[in-house]
Design an enzyme around this catalytic site. Structure first.
Site, PDB file in Angstrom:
ATOM      1  CE  LYS A 230      -3.879   2.109   2.489  1.00  0.00           C
ATOM      2  NZ  LYS A 230      -4.907   1.971   3.597  1.00  0.00           N
TER       3      LYS A 230
ATOM      4  CB  SER B 207      -8.083   3.884   2.629  1.00  0.00           C
ATOM      5  OG  SER B 207      -7.331   3.389   3.481  1.00  0.00           O
TER       6      SER B 207
ATOM      7  CB  SER C 274      -8.431   1.544   5.558  1.00  0.00           C
ATOM      8  OG  SER C 274      -8.977   2.816   5.527  1.00  0.00           O
TER       9      SER C 274
END
Lengths: 61, 472
Positions: free
Chosen positions: B80, B155, B179
């Site tokens: 990420k 996210s 997330s």
């Protein structure tokens, strides 16, 4: 309108930007928070709870 | 032969160890797939073709010379873009950090690469990890591989979409108010939000520091256990890091759930979309059939989740971003800017009240765990929405609906495992979450592993390029 002006003034006082298009969204988020805050009414002794904090080991040296 | 793009790390490891599968071949195959599909899905912000091949060649050399490091060796991983990577730009999905190149790795990146993982690239995310739809006006909006008209969630949506589309074997995520779990649910993969402090957050952009948690995402529970094995552990660089022994998460995963007491808080049965409600009822029946004892429970303190969650997230995030909001406000997209600006208009008294509410919630959760082993609820109450033109409004609406379901575990610091629960009427995945007491990750993984064996999606996650183009 008065509330909207208050929001703008608070942003201004903090040196934060004021985008007209943002104001309804900010209003909406704050409204949700304030409405949700009524959930704490069910716990009358909440003020006696020790707030959760990120405990940093440097506080304990 | 099975497409290697969809094999799990647990399946790949023995093939790599026994030299039946070359890490270079595997990496080339995945990169080639990324090349074809990612222009549609936008799961990567910075693909690292050359570096990945270099790391794969090193892994192959090591293995050929008898230096096998373990089950992550040679396995492709997506990182990420909120995790610092030395010498490689790390944007946090934000225009503000579009050119930021860290001089260090996040601790967890060091751990995963040290175990021989191959970094495929930096994965797309909702800007600054503060949104739930996967919309990103700066680096391209990630699309859900099950149907590209629909959102992947956020996210960590780049990671979960890449797993669903076979563009990574494993992916890292971060979870401040859902997330990891929310996009895992929307993309039909597995995601674990560990106990607060179990996995180091050193070298990860903060969102709301008292809630931020790093964790693994994968296509199987055994892969989550494998990743957690390497990601967990004390880090002296992280003041919130827990100094506790970590068990072998991969051992005894097949323990089963016979006699496990599962509590369903009435809180988690409210406001469900009809498809979510139907699938959840079916899941409860299945768990009972598998031997679990299911009962409804009441945790009144959960009612404060929206207040404490929104207040803490917006307040802490706005404090971190205050200076940049003053000087670079146009570098934020409108949904994130309004979210943070709202936080700057809350007050200290409210913030402290929210932290007192969290204390009360921790007590409520602990009390519940005196009677049950696991708490269960839908990961989110809604089915995956299609993208709307009014994306600012849509992100805030998805947060408003989903945060009450995802934030309780962040607010109380307990772990939660999101697993696929089934498909809704539109053919999109729906998830549920097993919530455990602090440091009960091993038990969560054992329960999740038993659930996975029921094949909840009834359809293999083996989408072809044709499937995805058709969905586009």
């Amino acid at each position: 309108m008065r509330y909207t002006n208050c929001l703008k003034q608070e942003l201004y006082l903090q040196g934060l930007p004021i985008y007209e298009a943002d104001i309804p969204y900010i209003h909406n988020i704050l409204y949700t928070i304030n409405l949700a805050q009524t959930s704490t009414d069910a716990f009358p002794h909440l003020n006696k709870e020790i707030p959760i904090t990120v405990v940093d080991k440097e506080l304990m040296l | 032969m099975t497409d290697i793009s969809f094999l799990t790390a647990t399946e790949l490891a023995p093939l790599i160890k026994s030299k039946q599968l070359s890490p270079v071949e595997l990496t080339k195959h995945t990169l080639s797939r990324m090349d074809k599909i990612d222009p549609i899905l936008h799961t990567y912000i910075t693909p690292l073709y050359d570096l990945a091949l270099k790391q794969a060649r090193e892994a192959e050399d090591n293995i050929m010379h008898g230096e096998y490091k373990g089950p992550l060796h040679g396995v492709p991983i997506g990182i990420k873009d909120i995790y610092y990577t030395r010498g490689i730009r790390t944007t946090a999905g934000s225009k503000l950090f579009a050119d930021f190149i860290p001089d260090k790795n996040a601790t967890t990146v060091d751990k995963l690469l040290g175990a021989g993982g191959v970094m495929l690239g930096k994965q797309n995310m909702h800007e600054l990890a503060a949104g739930s739809t996967g919309t990103n006006p700066f680096f391209g909006t990630t699309r859900n591989p099950w149907n590209t008209k629909y959102m992947p969630g956020g996210s960590s949506g780049g990671g979960t979409a890449s797993l669903a589309a076979g563009l990574a074997t494993l992916a890292t995520g971060s979870d401040t108010f859902g997330s990891i779990r929310l996009p895992a649910a929307m993309c039909g993969v597995y995601g674990l939000k560990p106990t607060y402090g179990l996995v180091s957050t050193h070298g990860i952009f903060p969102s709301a520091m008292s809630l931020d948690t790093a964790g693994p995402m994968a296509r199987s529970v055994s892969d989550l256990a494998l990743m957690l094995h390497y990601m967990a552990g004390y880090d002296s660089n992280d003041p919130t890091s827990l100094k506790v022994p970590t068990p072998n998460y991969m051992k005894n995963l097949n323990k089963g759930i016979n006699g496990v007491k599962i509590g369903i808080p009435t809180y988690y049965l409210q406001g469900l979309d009809p498809d979510v409600e139907k699938l959840f009822k079916h899941a409860m029946t299945t768990l009972q059939y598998l031997g679990a004892e299911i009962r409804e429970i009441v945790i009144p303190e959960l009612s404060m989740s929206t207040f404490a969650g929104l207040l803490t997230v917006t307040g802490e995030a706005s404090a971190f971003h205050h200076k940049w909001l003053q000087t670079h406000s146009d570098a934020y997209s409108a949904d994130i800017r309004t979210f943070f600006l709202a936080g700057s208009l809350t007050n200290t008294s409210q913030y402290v009240k929210a932290q007192q509410a969290r204390r009360k919630m921790v007590k409520g959760i602990h009390k519940a765990f005196e009677d049950v082993d696991i708490i269960l609820g839908p990961t989110i109450p809604i089915t995956t929405p299609a993208f709307k033109e009014k994306w600012v409004e849509q992100n805030l609406e998805v947060i408003r609906r989903c945060l009450p379901f995802t934030a309780p575990v962040n607010l109380t610091g307990v772990p939660s495992l999101s697993v696929p629960m089934g498909l809704d009427r539109k053919g999109l995945p729906v998830g549920m979450q097993f919530i455990g007491n602090h440091l009960s990750e091993k038990q969560l993984l054992q329960v999740g592993n038993t659930w996975e064996a029921t094949e909840p999606l009834r359809r293999n996650l083996k989408m072809t390029l044709g499937d995805i183009r058709q969905a586009y």
